[in-house]
Write a protein that holds these residues in place. Structure first.
Motif, PDB file in Angstrom:
ATOM      1  N   UNK A   5       0.809  -1.223   0.000  1.00  0.00           N
ATOM      2  CA  UNK A   5       0.000   0.000   0.000  1.00  0.00           C
ATOM      3  C   UNK A   5       0.840   1.269   0.000  1.00  0.00           C
ATOM      4  N   UNK A   6       2.102   1.185   0.421  1.00  0.00           N
ATOM      5  CA  UNK A   6       2.887   2.408   0.552  1.00  0.00           C
ATOM      6  C   UNK A   6       3.202   3.066  -0.790  1.00  0.00           C
ATOM      7  N   UNK A   7       3.254   2.311  -1.891  1.00  0.00           N
ATOM      8  CA  UNK A   7       3.567   2.940  -3.182  1.00  0.00           C
ATOM      9  C   UNK A   7       2.469   3.927  -3.575  1.00  0.00           C
ATOM     10  N   UNK A   8       1.218   3.572  -3.359  1.00  0.00           N
ATOM     11  CA  UNK A   8       0.113   4.491  -3.660  1.00  0.00           C
ATOM     12  C   UNK A   8       0.160   5.703  -2.733  1.00  0.00           C
ATOM     13  N   UNK A   9       0.511   5.472  -1.471  1.00  0.00           N
ATOM     14  CA  UNK A   9       0.596   6.583  -0.517  1.00  0.00           C
ATOM     15  C   UNK A   9       1.775   7.492  -0.844  1.00  0.00           C
ATOM     16  N   UNK A  10       2.890   6.935  -1.303  1.00  0.00           N
ATOM     17  CA  UNK A  10       4.030   7.760  -1.722  1.00  0.00           C
ATOM     18  C   UNK A  10       3.650   8.641  -2.903  1.00  0.00           C
ATOM     19  N   UNK A  11       2.847   8.122  -3.823  1.00  0.00           N
ATOM     20  CA  UNK A  11       2.396   8.919  -4.967  1.00  0.00           C
ATOM     21  C   UNK A  11       1.532  10.092  -4.488  1.00  0.00           C
ATOM     22  N   UNK A  12       0.674   9.851  -3.513  1.00  0.00           N
ATOM     23  CA  UNK A  12      -0.152  10.929  -2.961  1.00  0.00           C
ATOM     24  C   UNK A  12       0.735  11.947  -2.256  1.00  0.00           C
ATOM     25  N   UNK A  13       1.737  11.478  -1.508  1.00  0.00           N
ATOM     26  CA  UNK A  13       2.661  12.383  -0.819  1.00  0.00           C
ATOM     27  C   UNK A  13       3.365  13.296  -1.818  1.00  0.00           C
ATOM     28  N   UNK A  14       3.778  12.735  -2.952  1.00  0.00           N
ATOM     29  CA  UNK A  14       4.445  13.534  -3.987  1.00  0.00           C
ATOM     30  C   UNK A  14       3.483  14.576  -4.559  1.00  0.00           C
ATOM     31  N   UNK A  15       2.228  14.186  -4.777  1.00  0.00           N
ATOM     32  CA  UNK A  15       1.229  15.130  -5.297  1.00  0.00           C
ATOM     33  C   UNK A  15       0.993  16.277  -4.314  1.00  0.00           C
ATOM     34  N   UNK A  16       0.895  15.949  -3.027  1.00  0.00           N
ATOM     35  CA  UNK A  16       0.676  16.977  -2.007  1.00  0.00           C
ATOM     36  C   UNK A  16       1.857  17.939  -1.979  1.00  0.00           C
ATOM     37  N   UNK A  17       3.057  17.411  -2.049  1.00  0.00           N
ATOM     38  CA  UNK A  17       4.253  18.263  -2.036  1.00  0.00           C
ATOM     39  C   UNK A  17       4.289  19.164  -3.271  1.00  0.00           C
ATOM     40  N   UNK A  18       4.008  18.610  -4.445  1.00  0.00           N
ATOM     41  CA  UNK A  18       4.012  19.390  -5.694  1.00  0.00           C
ATOM     42  C   UNK A  18       3.003  20.532  -5.637  1.00  0.00           C
ATOM     43  N   UNK A  19       1.836  20.253  -5.077  1.00  0.00           N
ATOM     44  CA  UNK A  19       0.765  21.255  -5.067  1.00  0.00           C
ATOM     45  C   UNK A  19       0.849  22.193  -3.867  1.00  0.00           C
TER      46      UNK A  19
END
Length: 178
Positions: free
Chosen positions: A39-53
């Motif tokens: 599950x962490x790969x999907x959560x890492x993708x969300x973390x990257x999106x939050x950081x970008x935005x």
């Protein structure tokens, strides 16, 4: 989803075991099964999106993880801590307590969550690269204008020097966490 005061979007991560759901502006929620192989790969993708935005993440605990009640004074935090400790099966010193406004009956709305629960949730999310700005819980919070946030400036149900020492320790722990 709303925008934060800094212009970034607001994200809300709902702990709805066995699923985590991340609500985000202008997009369908991201749902992650906790029993999935990774599950962490999907959560890492969300973390990257939050950081970008430049967004802000609020983690929303399950409703049953947070005690809610109404308490009387003069020490509202202590009264809430004692009642919440009994209901949650923990020590009052392990609680982050929030006190709401006084109602017409003289009682104050109160809410509390175990610091252990906050720590475990924070550690789990940190492993996935997520750093919530605060924690709240699902469900209603009668007597509060908005759901209280926990985990930012944790307030212990203590008083006197012990309370000051606990507040300083919590502030130092928060700084180390940031």
């Amino acid at each position: 989803m709303s925008r934060t005061g800094t212009g970034g979007p607001e994200y809300r991560l709902l702990f709805d075991f066995p699923i985590l759901s991340i609500d985000r502006a202008g997009a369908p929620p991201v749902c992650v099964a906790l029993d999935a192989a990774e599950p962490s790969s999907a959560l890492h993708a969300v973390a990257a999106e939050i950081a970008r935005s430049r967004g802000r993440l609020t983690a929303v605990l399950p409703e049953n993880e947070v005690w809610r009640g109404r308490v009387s004074g003069p020490d509202f935090a202590r009264a809430a801590g004692e009642a919440a400790a009994a209901a949650l099966g923990t020590e009052a010193t392990d609680l982050s307590v929030r006190i709401g406004p006084k109602g017409p009956d003289g009682l104050r709305a109160a809410a509390a969550v175990s610091r252990t629960t906050l720590s475990e949730a924070r550690d789990f999310l940190a492993d996935a690269g997520l750093a919530p700005a605060g924690f709240t819980a699902a469900g209603a919070f009668p007597g509060f204008a908005t759901p209280p946030e926990f985990g930012g400036g944790m307030v212990a149900a203590r008083s006197g020097l012990a309370g000051a020492a606990a507040g300083l320790a919590a502030a130092l722990a928060l700084l180390a966490w940031l």
